[in-house]
Write a protein that holds these residues in place. Structure first.
Motif, mmCIF file in Angstrom:
data_model
loop_
_atom_site.group_PDB
_atom_site.id
_atom_site.type_symbol
_atom_site.label_atom_id
_atom_site.label_comp_id
_atom_site.label_asym_id
_atom_site.label_seq_id
_atom_site.Cartn_x
_atom_site.Cartn_y
_atom_site.Cartn_z
ATOM 1 N N ASP A 28 0.824 -1.215 0.000
ATOM 2 C CA ASP A 28 0.000 0.000 0.000
ATOM 3 C C ASP A 28 0.862 1.272 0.000
ATOM 4 O OD1 ASP A 28 0.750 -0.666 2.556
ATOM 5 O OD2 ASP A 28 -1.233 -0.492 3.454
ATOM 6 N N TYR A 29 2.123 1.146 -0.443
ATOM 7 C CA TYR A 29 2.963 2.332 -0.610
ATOM 8 C C TYR A 29 2.237 3.268 -1.574
ATOM 9 C CZ TYR A 29 7.085 5.228 -1.308
ATOM 10 O OH TYR A 29 7.957 6.295 -1.345
ATOM 11 N N PRO A 30 2.148 4.576 -1.246
ATOM 12 C CA PRO A 30 1.345 5.512 -2.060
ATOM 13 C C PRO A 30 1.752 5.532 -3.535
ATOM 14 C CG PRO A 30 2.166 6.594 -0.057
ATOM 15 C CD PRO A 30 2.791 5.232 -0.110
ATOM 16 N N ASN A 31 0.759 5.365 -4.393
ATOM 17 C CA ASN A 31 0.930 5.474 -5.854
ATOM 18 C C ASN A 31 2.074 4.615 -6.401
ATOM 19 O OD1 ASN A 31 -1.134 7.520 -6.019
ATOM 20 N ND2 ASN A 31 0.370 8.930 -5.149
ATOM 21 N N LEU A 32 2.204 3.400 -5.889
ATOM 22 C CA LEU A 32 3.312 2.523 -6.281
ATOM 23 C C LEU A 32 3.308 2.223 -7.779
ATOM 24 C CD1 LEU A 32 5.788 0.901 -5.436
ATOM 25 C CD2 LEU A 32 4.260 -1.010 -4.875
ATOM 26 N N ASP A 33 2.138 1.916 -8.350
ATOM 27 C CA ASP A 33 2.068 1.610 -9.787
ATOM 28 C C ASP A 33 2.573 2.788 -10.621
ATOM 29 O OD1 ASP A 33 1.061 -0.869 -9.219
ATOM 30 O OD2 ASP A 33 -1.012 -0.384 -9.710
ATOM 31 N N LYS A 34 2.151 3.988 -10.256
ATOM 32 C CA LYS A 34 2.560 5.205 -10.977
ATOM 33 C C LYS A 34 4.066 5.437 -10.799
ATOM 34 C CE LYS A 34 1.829 9.374 -12.910
ATOM 35 N NZ LYS A 34 2.815 9.486 -13.962
ATOM 36 N N LEU A 35 4.567 5.206 -9.590
ATOM 37 C CA LEU A 35 5.994 5.373 -9.330
ATOM 38 C C LEU A 35 6.811 4.433 -10.216
ATOM 39 C CD1 LEU A 35 8.454 6.419 -7.762
ATOM 40 C CD2 LEU A 35 7.930 4.724 -5.983
ATOM 41 N N ILE A 36 6.410 3.176 -10.284
ATOM 42 C CA ILE A 36 7.127 2.190 -11.115
ATOM 43 C C ILE A 36 7.087 2.609 -12.588
ATOM 44 C CG2 ILE A 36 7.050 -0.192 -11.973
ATOM 45 C CD1 ILE A 36 6.144 -0.951 -9.040
ATOM 46 N N GLU A 37 5.915 3.015 -13.053
ATOM 47 C CA GLU A 37 5.769 3.476 -14.439
ATOM 48 C C GLU A 37 6.689 4.676 -14.706
ATOM 49 O OE1 GLU A 37 2.300 5.944 -16.622
ATOM 50 O OE2 GLU A 37 1.597 4.105 -15.630
ATOM 51 N N ASP A 38 6.723 5.633 -13.761
ATOM 52 C CA ASP A 38 7.574 6.823 -13.913
ATOM 53 C C ASP A 38 9.054 6.455 -13.889
ATOM 54 O OD1 ASP A 38 5.297 8.376 -14.002
ATOM 55 O OD2 ASP A 38 5.503 9.173 -11.965
ATOM 56 N N MET A 39 9.415 5.466 -13.072
ATOM 57 C CA MET A 39 10.813 5.042 -13.015
ATOM 58 C C MET A 39 11.260 4.428 -14.337
ATOM 59 S SD MET A 39 11.279 3.628 -9.115
ATOM 60 C CE MET A 39 12.973 3.065 -9.380
ATOM 61 N N PHE A 40 10.429 3.580 -14.936
ATOM 62 C CA PHE A 40 10.776 3.021 -16.249
ATOM 63 C C PHE A 40 10.897 4.143 -17.289
ATOM 64 C CE2 PHE A 40 9.381 -1.321 -14.848
ATOM 65 C CZ PHE A 40 10.513 -2.005 -15.266
ATOM 66 N N GLU A 41 9.939 5.077 -17.288
ATOM 67 C CA GLU A 41 9.960 6.170 -18.254
ATOM 68 C C GLU A 41 11.226 7.023 -18.077
ATOM 69 O OE1 GLU A 41 7.156 9.856 -19.835
ATOM 70 O OE2 GLU A 41 6.395 8.569 -18.235
ATOM 71 N N THR A 42 11.582 7.295 -16.829
ATOM 72 C CA THR A 42 12.778 8.083 -16.522
ATOM 73 C C THR A 42 14.028 7.354 -16.990
ATOM 74 O OG1 THR A 42 11.669 9.094 -14.625
ATOM 75 C CG2 THR A 42 14.086 9.148 -14.625
ATOM 76 N N MET A 43 14.093 6.047 -16.710
ATOM 77 C CA MET A 43 15.236 5.227 -17.107
ATOM 78 C C MET A 43 15.388 5.205 -18.631
ATOM 79 S SD MET A 43 15.814 1.171 -16.366
ATOM 80 C CE MET A 43 14.671 0.616 -17.646
ATOM 81 N N TYR A 44 14.283 4.962 -19.349
ATOM 82 C CA TYR A 44 14.354 4.911 -20.812
ATOM 83 C C TYR A 44 14.776 6.265 -21.382
ATOM 84 C CZ TYR A 44 11.811 0.453 -20.531
ATOM 85 O OH TYR A 44 11.427 -0.835 -20.244
ATOM 86 N N ASN A 45 14.269 7.352 -20.812
ATOM 87 C CA ASN A 45 14.603 8.694 -21.278
ATOM 88 C C ASN A 45 16.104 8.975 -21.157
ATOM 89 O OD1 ASN A 45 13.823 11.559 -22.030
ATOM 90 N ND2 ASN A 45 14.764 11.899 -20.030
ATOM 91 N N ALA A 46 16.741 8.368 -20.140
ATOM 92 C CA ALA A 46 18.175 8.569 -19.903
ATOM 93 C C ALA A 46 19.025 7.453 -20.529
ATOM 94 C CB ALA A 46 18.437 8.658 -18.402
ATOM 95 N N TYR A 47 18.400 6.560 -21.308
ATOM 96 C CA TYR A 47 19.082 5.436 -21.955
ATOM 97 C C TYR A 47 19.785 4.524 -20.951
ATOM 98 C CZ TYR A 47 18.071 8.418 -25.903
ATOM 99 O OH TYR A 47 17.415 9.204 -26.809
ATOM 100 N N GLY A 48 19.122 4.296 -19.816
ATOM 101 C CA GLY A 48 19.663 3.405 -18.797
ATOM 102 C C GLY A 48 19.110 2.005 -18.933
ATOM 103 N N VAL A 49 19.730 1.057 -18.218
ATOM 104 C CA VAL A 49 19.236 -0.322 -18.171
ATOM 105 C C VAL A 49 18.734 -0.678 -16.767
ATOM 106 C CG1 VAL A 49 20.594 -1.190 -20.113
ATOM 107 C CG2 VAL A 49 21.559 -1.246 -17.796
ATOM 108 N N GLY A 50 18.915 0.255 -15.832
ATOM 109 C CA GLY A 50 18.445 0.051 -14.467
ATOM 110 C C GLY A 50 18.299 1.384 -13.776
ATOM 111 N N LEU A 51 17.367 1.447 -12.820
ATOM 112 C CA LEU A 51 17.169 2.673 -12.035
ATOM 113 C C LEU A 51 16.629 2.269 -10.675
ATOM 114 C CD1 LEU A 51 17.252 5.852 -12.202
ATOM 115 C CD2 LEU A 51 14.789 5.713 -12.673
#
Length: 196
Positions: free
Chosen positions: A23-46
């Motif tokens: 029940d961590y607040p907005n976990l699904d959105k956080l995970i989605e944002d982390m992937f988007e942030t990682m892809y934007n920076a051309y990373g393979v992990g974040l």
């Protein structure tokens, strides 16, 4: 939403991450944002600390590594499409002879160094649906997991370098924390002078 990546020198990168519940607040959105942030920076992990959150969460997608011409067809196949969310991860075991690999980090742009790690690991974690897993990984996937896992333990790849190597990098690392670097993704610099 693309989030700013925290730069070297921010205290959050040295904190031990806290475990979270489903029940961590907005976990699904956080995970989605982390992937988007990682892809934007051309990373393979974040890892969450890299976006300012001292929690035990990291995301991985090793697909870009699958395009390396030096890999075998089998290695490429393993890396292509390997996308995971690791929550509350705990490495149970690391095995094998340490091997070097030239690592970089989105929080430490423009610095790459050889880091020695063991080639195989066993890790316990829950995924984004809080389903528990215990799995073994090796090779580049294990390497990426170890790098991101270090982040949730407050360890940076530069911490694994020799004292001499760290001294040689000191000025460059200081410039990164001050924002004296050119990057093509959003970053937050801890020692950047405020513009008046």
């Amino acid at each position: 939403m693309i989030l700013p990546i925290v730069a070297y020198g921010d205290p959050v990168l040295k904190k031990m991450g806290a475990s979270i519940t489903k029940d961590y607040p907005n976990l699904d959105k956080l995970i989605e944002d982390m992937f988007e942030t990682m892809y934007n920076a051309y990373g393979v992990g974040l890892a969450a600390p890299q976006i300012g959150l001292p929690i035990r969460l990291f995301v991985i997608d090793t697909t870009p590594f699958s395009e390396d011409d030096d890999l075998t067809a089998e290695e490429k196949k393993t890396l292509d499409g390997f996308k995971r969310v690791f929550i509350n991860a705990k490495i149970i075991k690391e095995e094998g002879d340490e091997w070097p690999f030239n690592e970089g980090c989105l929080s430490i742009p423009d610095i790459r160094e050889d880091v020695f790690r063991q080639p195989k690991l066993t890790i316990e974690y829950v995924d984004e649906n809080f389903i528990a897993h215990i799995e073994e990984f090796d090779g580049l996937i294990a390497r990426v997991i170890q790098h991101e896992y270090d982040h949730i333990d407050g360890i940076l790849f530069t911490d694994k370098l020799s004292a001499l190597k760290r001294r040689l990098l000191k000025a460059r690392l200081s410039n990164i924390s001050k924002g004296k670097i050119s990057v093509d993704y959003r970053m937050r610099f801890p020692d950047q002078k405020k513009k008046r």
